[in-house]
Design an enzyme around this catalytic site. Structure first.
Site, short mmCIF file in Angstrom:
data_model
loop_
_atom_site.label_atom_id
_atom_site.label_comp_id
_atom_site.label_asym_id
_atom_site.label_seq_id
_atom_site.Cartn_x
_atom_site.Cartn_y
_atom_site.Cartn_z
N ASP A 1 -9.02 -17.77 -65.28
CA ASP A 1 -9.07 -16.31 -65.11
C ASP A 1 -9.28 -15.96 -63.65
OD1 ASP A 1 -11.42 -17.66 -65.63
OD2 ASP A 1 -12.40 -16.03 -66.70
N ASP B 1 4.60 -18.19 -63.05
CA ASP B 1 5.35 -16.94 -63.06
C ASP B 1 4.67 -15.87 -62.21
OD1 ASP B 1 7.37 -17.98 -64.54
OD2 ASP B 1 7.19 -16.61 -66.24
N LYS C 1 -10.43 -24.35 -67.75
CA LYS C 1 -11.34 -23.40 -68.40
C LYS C 1 -12.51 -24.24 -68.93
CE LYS C 1 -12.20 -19.17 -69.86
NZ LYS C 1 -12.59 -18.10 -68.94
N TYR D 1 1.39 -26.72 -76.12
CA TYR D 1 2.77 -26.52 -76.56
C TYR D 1 3.26 -27.66 -77.46
CZ TYR D 1 3.15 -22.74 -73.12
OH TYR D 1 2.97 -21.59 -72.40
N ASP E 1 2.30 -22.42 -67.01
CA ASP E 1 3.41 -21.54 -67.37
C ASP E 1 3.13 -20.13 -66.83
OD1 ASP E 1 5.60 -20.45 -68.57
OD2 ASP E 1 4.96 -20.80 -70.64
#
Ligand code: NAD
Length: 362
Positions: free
Chosen positions: A224, A252, A192, A141, A248
Site C-alpha cells: 500500500d 501498470d 504485505k 494467480y 501486476d
C-alpha cells in the site's frame, strides 16, 4: 558465436514494429561484430488462421531452440468471437509457460522530452528510470486450491490461494539483485509482511539473499505504501521486486507515470536468461499496416534482449542512447506528438530510419 533470435511479429501493428526492431538489431550487430541469426514464426491470430492454434508446434520448436524471442503483439477484432480458450492471447500464455518465464521486467523510463505526457507534474517524472521485477508464474494467480463452490449452508464462496515456496522467491530475488547491481544498486522489495504469511517468507528470503549482494542496498515497503510512493515521488526508486499480484498492479501504475504506451518495453526471463521481449502495448488494429505505429517500445525491447539474453550491454546502451537522441532531436510519431510539438510527425519506417541514423552517432 551465433545468437539465435526468433521474431514473432503476430497481429495488427506487430509486423510493422518488428520490422523496424529487426533493422535496428541488424545494424547494431554490424557495429558490434555480433552474429545474429533471425528466424520468424507465427503466433496469435495469424497462427490460428494458418495453423489452427495460437502457439503452433513449429513455433514452439523454434522458440525452445532460440536464445531470445522478440514478439510484436497478438489479437484483433476478427478473433474476438472465439471462445476464451482458443483466442490469440492464449498463444502468449502458452509461450510464457512453455519457456518457464518466471521473471517479468518492466522498465518505466520517461525521456525528459516526453514528460508532459504523464498525468503527474513534469518535475516529478522527467528523467524517471525505474525497473519493476515481477514474479510471473506463481503466487495467487496459480495457487491451489482455487475456484467457486457452494458451501454446505448454500452460500457461494470464491477462493484463491497465495503461495510461494522459498526456491521460487530466491530465483526471482537473485534476478532482481543482479538487475539492481547493473543499475544504481538499490533494490526495494514490496510485500504485505504485516498481514500475509506468504510475504513474511518473501521478506525473510530477500533478507537472506542480501548477504550475497553487499553492493546492493535492500529496502522493504508494504504494497500500500509502495503504491503511494510511486505516485508521490517515483524517482526515489531504482529497482522494485515483488510477487505476481502486487507486480501486476504496480507495473501498470508505473506505466501510467510515463503516459506513452508506445514507449514501454518489457522482458520475461527464465533461469537460463532466455527471454521473451515485447512491447507493453497491444496490436492496435485501428492503425495496423498504415505506417502509423510507434516502433520505439519494440526497439527498446530489442535493447533489453541484447542486455539480458545476448549479454551485450554495450549494444543495449547504444540502442537506448539512439532512441534518446532521436527524441531530443524532436522526432515524434503521432502518439507522442502531444504538448507543444509543432513539427511534422514521422511514420513507423521513418522512425526506424531515424534510430538507425542515430546509432552511428550514439
Ligand atoms: P492497444 O495497446 O492495442 O491500443 C490502445 C490504443 O493505443 C489504441 O488507440 C492504439 O492505436 C494505441 N497504440 C497502441 N500501441 C501503439 C503504438 N505502438 N503506436 C501508436 N499507437 C499505439 O490496446 P487495445 O486497443 O486494448 O487492444 C487491441 C488488441 O490488442 C486486442 O485484441 C487486445 O486483446 C490485444 N492486446 C494484445 C497485447 C499483447 O499482445 N501483449 C496486449 C494488450 C492488448
Amino acid at each position: 558465436m551465433t545468437h539465435r533470435v526468433l521474431l514473432l511479429p503476430g497481429d495488427g501493428i506487430g509486423p510493422d514494429v518488428i520490422e523496424q526492431a529487426k533493422r535496428v538489431l541488424s545494424r547494431v550487430a554490424d557495429i558490434h561484430g555480433l552474429d545474429i541469426a533471425f528466424e520468424e514464426a507465427l503466433i496469435g491470430g495469424k497462427a490460428i488462421d494458418l495453423e489452427g492454434q495460437p502457439y503452433p508446434e513449429s513455433t514452439r520448436a523454434l522458440a525452445r531452440a532460440a536464445d531470445a524471442v522478440l514478439l510484436g503483439a497478438v489479437g484483433g477484432p476478427q478473433w474476438d468471437g472465439l471462445p476464451a480458450g482458443d483466442r490469440p492471447e492464449r498463444g502468449l500464455l502458452a509461450i510464457r509457460a512453455d519457456l518457464d518465464l518466471f521473471c517479468n521486467l518492466r522498465p518505466a523510463i520517461l525521456f525528459p522530452e516526453l514528460a508532459s505526457a504523464s498525468s503527474l507534474h513534469s518535475h516529478l517524472v522527467a528523467g524517471l528510470d525505474i525497473l519493476i521485477v515481477r514474479e510471473l508464474t506463481g503466487g495467487i494467480y496459480f495457487g491451489e486450491p482455487r475456484g467457486i463452490h457452494v458451501r454446505e449452508d448454500g452460500i457461494r464462496e470464491g477462493l484463491n490461494t497465495d503461495r510461494y515456496d522459498e526456491s521460487e522467491i530466491r530465483r526471482i530475488g537473485k534476478l532482481a539483485f543482479e538487475a539492481a547491481r547493473k543499475r544504481d544498486g538499490r533494490l526495494c522489495s514490496v510485500d504485505k509482511a504485516n498481514v500475509l504469511e506468504v510475504t513474511m517468507l518473501w521478506r525473510e528470503v530477500m533478507q537472506d539473499l542480501s548477504s550475497d549482494y553487499p553492493d546492493v542496498e535492500l529496502s522493504h515497503l508494504y504494497v500500500d505504501n509502495a503504491a503511494m510512493q510511486l505516485v508521490r515521488e517515483p524517482k526515489q526508486f531504482d529497482v522494485l521486486v515483488t510477487g505476481n499480484l502486487f507486480g501486476d498492479i504496480l507495473s501498470d501504475i508505473a506505466a501510467m507515470l510515463t503516459g506513452s504506451i508506445g514507449m514501454l518495453p518489457s522482458a520475461s526471463l527464465n533461469s537460463q536468461s532466455k527471454g521473451l521481449y515485447e512491447p507493453v502495448h497491444g496490436s492496435a488494429p485501428d492503425i495496423a499496416g498504415q505506417d502509423l505505429a510507434n516502433p520505439l517500445a519494440t526497439i527498446l525491447s530489442a535493447a533489453m534482449l541484447c542486455r539480458y539474453s545476448l549479454r551485450q550491454g554495450a549494444a543495449a546502451d547504444q540502442i537506448e542512447r539512439a532512441v534518446a537522441s532521436v527524441l531530443s532531436h524532436g522526432h515524434r510519431t503521432g502518439d507522442i506528438a502531444g504538448g507543444n510539438f509543432t513539427g511534422a510527425t514521422l511514420g513507423t519506417a521513418a522512425m526506424g530510419d531515424a534510430v538507425i541514423a542515430a546509432l552511428d552517432e550514439a
